[in-house]
Design a protein around this motif. Sequence first.
Motif, PDB file in Angstrom:
ATOM      1  N   GLN A 100     -20.132  14.013 -10.820  1.00 14.28           N
ATOM      2  CA  GLN A 100     -19.115  13.723  -9.883  1.00 14.28           C
ATOM      3  C   GLN A 100     -19.226  15.512 -10.270  1.00 14.28           C
ATOM      4  O   GLN A 100     -19.785  16.231 -11.304  1.00 14.28           O
TER       5      GLN A 100
ATOM      6  N   ARG B 104     -19.993  13.881  -0.613  1.00 12.06           N
ATOM      7  CA  ARG B 104     -18.676  13.491  -0.342  1.00 12.06           C
ATOM      8  C   ARG B 104     -17.699  14.226  -1.052  1.00 12.06           C
ATOM      9  O   ARG B 104     -17.602  14.525  -2.364  1.00 12.06           O
TER      10      ARG B 104
ATOM     11  N   TRP C  72     -14.145   5.287   1.723  1.00 11.61           N
ATOM     12  CA  TRP C  72     -15.101   5.683   0.257  1.00 11.61           C
ATOM     13  C   TRP C  72     -16.606   6.200   1.619  1.00 11.61           C
ATOM     14  O   TRP C  72     -17.794   7.225   1.283  1.00 11.61           O
TER      15      TRP C  72
ATOM     16  N   ARG D  42     -20.300  13.024  -6.098  1.00  9.99           N
ATOM     17  CA  ARG D  42     -18.745  13.428  -5.240  1.00  9.99           C
ATOM     18  C   ARG D  42     -18.549  14.911  -5.338  1.00  9.99           C
ATOM     19  O   ARG D  42     -18.574  15.198  -6.975  1.00  9.99           O
TER      20      ARG D  42
ATOM     21  N   THR E 290     -13.087   6.516  -8.346  1.00 11.38           N
ATOM     22  CA  THR E 290     -14.495   6.617  -8.010  1.00 11.38           C
ATOM     23  C   THR E 290     -15.087   5.545  -9.677  1.00 11.38           C
ATOM     24  O   THR E 290     -15.884   6.655  -9.423  1.00 11.38           O
TER      25      THR E 290
END
Length: 439
Positions: free
Chosen positions: A330, A85, A253, A297, A288
């Motif tokens: 991330q 995402r 989310w 992410r 997050t």
Amino acid sequence: MTVYRSTTSDIGGLWPFLVSHGVPVAGARIGYDTLSGSSFYCSPIDWVLRSLVANPNLIVFGEPGQGKSSTVVAFLLRMMLFGVRSLVSGDVKGEYSPVARALGCEPIILGSGMTARVNALDLGPLASRWDGFTAAQQREAVTGLLGRWVQLLTALAEAQGHRVDQTDEMVLAAILRRLTGIRDGNTNLTPVTIPGVHAQLARPDEQLWRDTRFGSERQFLDHLRGITDTLGNLISGPLAGLFDAPTNIRLDWDAPIQTMDLSRLKARGDQAVGVALTVLGSWSATATDLQPDGDIRIVIRDEVWRQMRLGLKAVQAVDSDIRLSRREKQIQILVLHKPSDLLTVGDAGSQEAAIARELMALCSTRILAGQSTHVASELAEALGLGEEEHRQITGWAMERRGRALWKLENRPGFKVQTVLSHVERRLFDTNAQLRRGRR
């Protein structure tokens, strides 16, 4: 020795068994390697695991209209197929909003006439998960949260010309502990807002100024006057009402993308946009922090230079998030026009200038779209590009939209042509306003 020369359009037919020095066939299929004609894939996490790069972060340079934003969108859309995402932490031009809507995700629009509010000191998912934490987990979460909040508040103060000292930071930490109830060992955390912090600074009770080792209330007020006034400006200045009230939106989310549209703030000036990017960067990081284990992410930071012009604390905030990307699972993507966006941060020899320069080293993958000769020379010096790579950026990459030299640290560059589907071209048309104006 016989030497054969041909154009890249013919080379695949003349030498059909030619292959690139390639990347693994994993992740998002971006386009093709123009040297060999083979497909080019991007999977930063996979590249880290295979020791091709040191970190999963990407930095994108390119003149307007050269397709750098389209390449970023193609990457995040195609990574969604693998459950990855994305979060656009401040969309300055509103370019990502059509993409979000097409995916069934309404963008969060901040600015004049909009009702969305984001509390700069939002507890995020920590509030709902607090009771389920062990004492050790609570201590770790609180330390991280307070550190991020203090860094944010001092960055916002510096953006308005106040030079923060250690006493300022100590007092802010004490006030935040008091307001959240952490100091008193409460089982639930109390929400905090910037007006709440400002009230404690402007009207301290005796317990506060004694606990923070001041001799009197007057001494407390005089020493904290600078940061008190700068936080007051956030409540009554150009950003009044946007970040100083309880959050009234919710990040979904489970959605493939979330984007925060700042295009309506443009009329309030670069500093206002930079402050908004700083607040949203901190707020997004808090939101997050507690993502499920194994959840990867993509965080897109568009025009990050606006944030980094605010001062040392703002630069340190960006630097901290970029450095933690590997641990936090991330993929941070920085989108800029030219290296001077980073190289001119702060005064020559200053700490913020040094940190800004190092940001390029914290992004192992560099995507270099078409550039003018002068800017390409800056890139060549900053990234150690060879003469041929310099020519590719100023010549080959300028000849067609979506071309870019992909550099994975010290490896030879890949000449990649991004290929967009007709749906992607329609969703992400950065020239749409120009066409509407012509009509």
